[in-house]
Write a protein that holds these residues in place. Structure first.
Motif, PDB file in Angstrom:
ATOM      1  N   ILE A 330       0.885  -1.324   0.142  1.00 46.81           N
ATOM      2  CA  ILE A 330       0.040   0.170  -0.120  1.00 46.81           C
ATOM      3  C   ILE A 330       0.966   1.384  -0.015  1.00 46.81           C
ATOM      4  N   MET A 331       2.047   1.159   0.722  1.00 50.27           N
ATOM      5  CA  MET A 331       2.646   2.361   0.836  1.00 50.27           C
ATOM      6  C   MET A 331       3.617   2.667  -0.469  1.00 50.27           C
ATOM      7  N   MET A 332       3.874   1.350  -1.238  1.00 54.30           N
ATOM      8  CA  MET A 332       4.491   1.693  -2.658  1.00 54.30           C
ATOM      9  C   MET A 332       3.395   2.251  -3.501  1.00 54.30           C
ATOM     10  N   MET A 333       2.042   1.883  -3.514  1.00 61.90           N
ATOM     11  CA  MET A 333       1.171   2.363  -4.434  1.00 61.90           C
ATOM     12  C   MET A 333       0.818   3.841  -4.174  1.00 61.90           C
ATOM     13  N   ILE A 334       0.746   4.090  -2.910  1.00 62.02           N
ATOM     14  CA  ILE A 334       0.673   5.461  -2.308  1.00 62.02           C
ATOM     15  C   ILE A 334       1.782   6.415  -2.955  1.00 62.02           C
ATOM     16  N   MET A 335       3.031   5.731  -2.775  1.00 62.03           N
ATOM     17  CA  MET A 335       4.200   6.527  -3.458  1.00 62.03           C
ATOM     18  C   MET A 335       4.011   6.552  -5.040  1.00 62.03           C
ATOM     19  N   LEU A 336       3.631   5.738  -5.478  1.00 63.63           N
ATOM     20  CA  LEU A 336       3.402   5.909  -7.132  1.00 63.63           C
ATOM     21  C   LEU A 336       2.359   6.598  -7.296  1.00 63.63           C
ATOM     22  N   GLY A 337       1.423   6.665  -6.740  1.00 65.29           N
ATOM     23  CA  GLY A 337       0.193   7.827  -7.104  1.00 65.29           C
ATOM     24  C   GLY A 337       0.622   9.289  -6.786  1.00 65.29           C
ATOM     25  N   SER A 338       1.401   9.310  -5.624  1.00 62.45           N
ATOM     26  CA  SER A 338       1.771  10.842  -5.366  1.00 62.45           C
ATOM     27  C   SER A 338       2.937  11.298  -6.419  1.00 62.45           C
ATOM     28  N   LEU A 339       3.788  10.343  -7.014  1.00 60.65           N
ATOM     29  CA  LEU A 339       4.781  10.726  -7.861  1.00 60.65           C
ATOM     30  C   LEU A 339       4.146  11.097  -8.956  1.00 60.65           C
ATOM     31  N   SER A 340       3.084  10.347  -9.628  1.00 61.20           N
ATOM     32  CA  SER A 340       2.349  10.826 -10.675  1.00 61.20           C
ATOM     33  C   SER A 340       1.619  11.809 -10.630  1.00 61.20           C
ATOM     34  N   LEU A 341       0.911  12.204  -9.447  1.00 61.68           N
ATOM     35  CA  LEU A 341       0.566  13.376  -9.209  1.00 61.68           C
ATOM     36  C   LEU A 341       1.475  14.740  -9.408  1.00 61.68           C
ATOM     37  N   LEU A 342       2.474  14.559  -8.838  1.00 62.55           N
ATOM     38  CA  LEU A 342       3.376  15.667  -9.123  1.00 62.55           C
ATOM     39  C   LEU A 342       4.020  15.772 -10.360  1.00 62.55           C
ATOM     40  N   GLY A 343       3.974  14.679 -11.248  1.00 67.97           N
ATOM     41  CA  GLY A 343       4.411  14.908 -12.512  1.00 67.97           C
ATOM     42  C   GLY A 343       5.821  14.311 -12.578  1.00 67.97           C
ATOM     43  N   PHE A 344       5.953  13.304 -11.978  1.00 64.55           N
ATOM     44  CA  PHE A 344       7.475  12.520 -12.015  1.00 64.55           C
ATOM     45  C   PHE A 344       7.658  11.842 -13.419  1.00 64.55           C
ATOM     46  N   PRO A 345       8.730  12.121 -14.099  1.00 67.64           N
ATOM     47  CA  PRO A 345       8.910  11.570 -15.568  1.00 67.64           C
ATOM     48  C   PRO A 345       8.619  10.365 -15.709  1.00 67.64           C
ATOM     49  N   PHE A 346       7.854   9.929 -17.001  1.00 69.98           N
ATOM     50  CA  PHE A 346       7.477   8.758 -17.302  1.00 69.98           C
ATOM     51  C   PHE A 346       6.462   7.842 -16.673  1.00 69.98           C
ATOM     52  N   LEU A 347       5.702   8.748 -15.586  1.00 74.08           N
ATOM     53  CA  LEU A 347       4.485   8.100 -14.991  1.00 74.08           C
ATOM     54  C   LEU A 347       3.363   8.952 -16.146  1.00 74.08           C
ATOM     55  N   SER A 348       2.140   8.225 -15.685  1.00 74.30           N
ATOM     56  CA  SER A 348       1.077   8.697 -16.557  1.00 74.30           C
ATOM     57  C   SER A 348       0.662  10.453 -16.146  1.00 74.30           C
ATOM     58  N   GLY A 349       0.910  10.779 -15.040  1.00 73.84           N
ATOM     59  CA  GLY A 349       0.810  12.348 -14.788  1.00 73.84           C
ATOM     60  C   GLY A 349       1.701  13.301 -15.294  1.00 73.84           C
ATOM     61  N   PHE A 350       2.789  12.704 -15.838  1.00 72.88           N
ATOM     62  CA  PHE A 350       3.850  13.478 -16.448  1.00 72.88           C
ATOM     63  C   PHE A 350       3.401  13.833 -17.812  1.00 72.88           C
ATOM     64  N   TYR A 351       2.816  12.839 -18.650  1.00 71.02           N
ATOM     65  CA  TYR A 351       2.624  13.007 -19.986  1.00 71.02           C
ATOM     66  C   TYR A 351       1.619  14.068 -20.221  1.00 71.02           C
ATOM     67  N   SER A 352       0.790  14.347 -19.283  1.00 68.19           N
ATOM     68  CA  SER A 352      -0.293  15.365 -19.355  1.00 68.19           C
ATOM     69  C   SER A 352       0.048  16.747 -18.647  1.00 68.19           C
ATOM     70  N   LYS A 353       0.585  16.543 -17.444  1.00 70.90           N
ATOM     71  CA  LYS A 353       0.601  17.676 -16.512  1.00 70.90           C
ATOM     72  C   LYS A 353       1.907  18.636 -16.993  1.00 70.90           C
ATOM     73  N   ASP A 354       2.870  17.807 -17.307  1.00 64.47           N
ATOM     74  CA  ASP A 354       4.004  18.478 -17.846  1.00 64.47           C
ATOM     75  C   ASP A 354       4.030  19.341 -19.069  1.00 64.47           C
ATOM     76  N   LEU A 355       2.951  18.718 -20.125  1.00 65.57           N
ATOM     77  CA  LEU A 355       2.690  19.391 -21.228  1.00 65.57           C
ATOM     78  C   LEU A 355       1.874  20.712 -21.154  1.00 65.57           C
ATOM     79  N   ILE A 356       1.074  20.451 -19.856  1.00 63.50           N
ATOM     80  CA  ILE A 356       0.019  21.747 -19.562  1.00 63.50           C
ATOM     81  C   ILE A 356       0.995  22.889 -19.217  1.00 63.50           C
ATOM     82  N   LEU A 357       1.960  22.536 -18.231  1.00 67.98           N
ATOM     83  CA  LEU A 357       2.595  23.623 -17.539  1.00 67.98           C
ATOM     84  C   LEU A 357       3.569  24.356 -18.580  1.00 67.98           C
ATOM     85  N   GLU A 358       4.116  23.392 -19.639  1.00 71.12           N
ATOM     86  CA  GLU A 358       4.998  24.113 -20.739  1.00 71.12           C
ATOM     87  C   GLU A 358       4.023  24.891 -21.605  1.00 71.12           C
ATOM     88  N   MET A 359       3.008  24.546 -21.766  1.00 71.86           N
ATOM     89  CA  MET A 359       1.906  25.362 -22.418  1.00 71.86           C
ATOM     90  C   MET A 359       1.680  26.750 -21.972  1.00 71.86           C
TER      91      MET A 359
END
Length: 553
Positions: A330-359
């Motif tokens: 559970i701790m590993m999954m919470i860490m995975l979701g949190s890293l995706s939330l803040l846009g850590f490279p190559f997770l799902s959140g990175f591909y959408s959020k990083d592009l929005i901020l650069e725009m």
């Protein structure tokens, strides 16, 4: 059984998404109801394109995982069958809103979402859930009224469908204003943000489905569908309010101690990101972030539910330390979701959020708005690492002694975790068939990465200074700048005080509802009966006097 059916429908929707997206096709289905009413077309239209299929895949997949998860989570509840029926009704209402182009049918699905979500929020039937449910339904009814008024204006032009409207500028301005009003209340944008954290009184599977990926994103989806009806003059209002929502929610999450409310405030912040990029007209980016966010945020809620379930409904993060030792998965999954939330490279959140901020960096925005965007991104990193810090480093001996893990609930979390890792990379090649080339300098390109590392540093620095735990700041920011008081307490204590309805929400809703009406009718009947008795006595007295006079004569 229902969960397997929903997962099968989700994969069928994914196949349709790939077909319609890669071949640039769409299907328009018409159901003939009658020849017309008041010279308006009353037929039902269903639009099957890549947007609707992608969203249906998200809704059905998360619904299937939530139902499978809740079979264990809600197993000890006597009303688990009622819960399942409400979830299925919610998904059907969402399905109606996604596929229909007729504003009347969209309104039916929209209203169904509000009604079923209210029933799910008050599921536990206690004072806290009743208060949260009333705040939720009253706020959403404001948006429903806005959509109804927009439909009334559309009737002016003899059509229910938004793709048939071709009207004058001032009417389009009013229609877009009302649609935005409805979308803002449903997506909890400022100043209607107080209901989303309050709705965390619902069961955690409800939060994973309703308050992370479906109900709160309905407003964003509506704006994406009705993009041609949004007047250009409303774009600036949309941008300013969405950035203020991002800033307020991110800052509030830094001062929150409730596990579910932290995730809810992060949802509110990401809804602000979607609305912000919608204000620039980048509907594809907003929709892509909507789907990616729905995946990892639903997984975070399921992880929070597993922790709360194992801790016997305890959800204060100050007492949830040592979870990394008690449940490493559970701790590993919470860490995975949190890293995706803040846009850590190559997770799902990175591909959408990083592009929005650069725009956003490319746009010529005002300095104040740009600073608020950067600070909001910094706050996202800070509250994500703050959550991980309280769950791992901030140890309290014996705080997890009663923890009970469930392997059945972990299966749904594991399956969603796999999608969080691969979905963004896999679908970005299909979704953006023509890449978005953003020409940025090296310093601007590295800015997002700098924000991630600086957010960690600033959090630990402020925690050492104990500024995050300062009492007056804690009270102000944890209450979302007192928006909850403005939305509920001020309204209740002042407006209803003169009528004696301010004790609690259940009392005044009963007094002005069916119970109050029956009581008033009963009082009126008694008053009429008393008057009739008095009138009859007077008539008898008059008759006696008349008889006495007649006898004397």
């Amino acid at each position: 059984m229902v969960s397997y059916v929903f997962v099968m429908i989700s994969f069928m929707s994914m196949v349709m998404f790939l077909y319609t997206c890669m071949n640039m096709k769409y299907f328009f289905i018409e159901v003939n109801l009658n020849s017309g009413l008041m010279l308006m077309d009353m037929n039902m239209y269903f639009l099957i394109d890549w947007i609707s299929m992608f969203f249906m895949f998200t809704v059905y997949f998360i619904s299937g995982m939530v139902i499978f998860y809740s079979s264990v989570y809600m197993s000890e509840d006597k009303l688990n069958l009622k819960f399942l029926i409400l979830v299925v009704m919610f998904v059907l209402s969402m399905n109606l809103m996604i596929l229909c182009t007729n504003m009347f049918m969209i309104m039916l699905g929209w209203d169904g979402l509000g009604l079923v979500s209210y029933c799910l929020v008050i599921f536990f039937n206690n004072e806290n859930s009743s208060s949260a449910g009333m705040l939720t339904v009253m706020t959403n009814r404001l948006g429903d009224a806005g959509l109804m008024l927009s439909i009334v204006l559309m009737v002016n032009f003899g059509a229910w469908s938004f793709n048939e409207i071709n009207s004058e500028i001032h009417f389009m301005y009013m229609i877009s204003l009302l649609i935005l009003f409805g979308a803002f209340t449903k997506s909890a944008q400022m100043p209607f943000s107080a209901w989303l954290p309050a709705a965390m009184a619902a069961p955690t599977p409800v939060s994973a489905l309703v308050h992370s990926s479906t109900l709160v994103t309905a407003g964003v989806y509506l704006i994406i569908r009705l993009q041609m009806m949004i007047a250009e003059s409303m774009v600036k209002i949309l941008m300013v309010l969405s950035i203020m929502t991002m800033f307020m929610a991110g800052l509030g999450a830094l001062y929150e101690m409730d596990l579910k409310k932290i995730i809810a405030l992060s949802t509110l912040s990401q809804l602000g990101v979607m609305m912000m990029i919608l204000s620039l007209g980048k509907y594809e980016m907003a929709f892509f972030h909507l789907v990616m966010h729905a995946m990892f945020k639903a997984m975070l809620f399921l992880c929070a539910g597993a922790v709360i379930h194992g801790m016997n409904n305890w959800q204060d993060i100050r007492n949830l330390s040592l979870i990394s030792s008690m449940s490493p998965f559970i701790m590993m999954m919470i860490m995975l979701g949190s890293l995706s939330l803040l846009g850590f490279p190559f997770l799902s959140g990175f591909y959408s959020k990083d592009l929005i901020l650069e725009m956003m960096y490319l746009m010529n925005n005002s300095l104040i708005l740009m600073v608020m965007i950067l600070l909001s991104t910094l706050f996202t990193v800070m509250y994500s690492f703050r959550l991980l810090y309280f769950l791992t480093v901030n140890m309290k001996i014996g705080s997890m002694m009663n923890y009970q893990d469930s392997n059945e609930m972990n299966y749904a979390i594991y399956f969603m975790g796999g999608f969080v890792v691969i979905l963004g990379c896999m679908l970005s090649w299909v979704y953006f068939s023509v890449p978005n080339f953003l020409v940025l300098g090296f310093s601007m390109k590295m800015l997002n990465l700098v924000l991630v590392f600086s957010g960690v540093f600033v959090f630990f620095w402020l925690s050492q200074l104990k500024l995050i735990s300062e009492k007056k700041m804690f009270e102000f920011f944890s209450k979302m700048w007192f928006l909850d008081s403005l939305s509920s307490e001020l309204f209740m204590k002042n407006f209803f005080f003169a009528f004696g309805y301010s004790k609690n929400i259940e009392m005044w809703i009963e007094e002005i509802g069916a119970k109050g009406i029956s009581k008033e009718v009963e009082n009126m009947s008694l008053n009429i009966l008393k008057k009739q008795v008095t009138f009859m006595m007077m008539m008898i007295l008059v008759m006696i006097l008349f008889i006495m006079l007649f006898m004397e004569n």
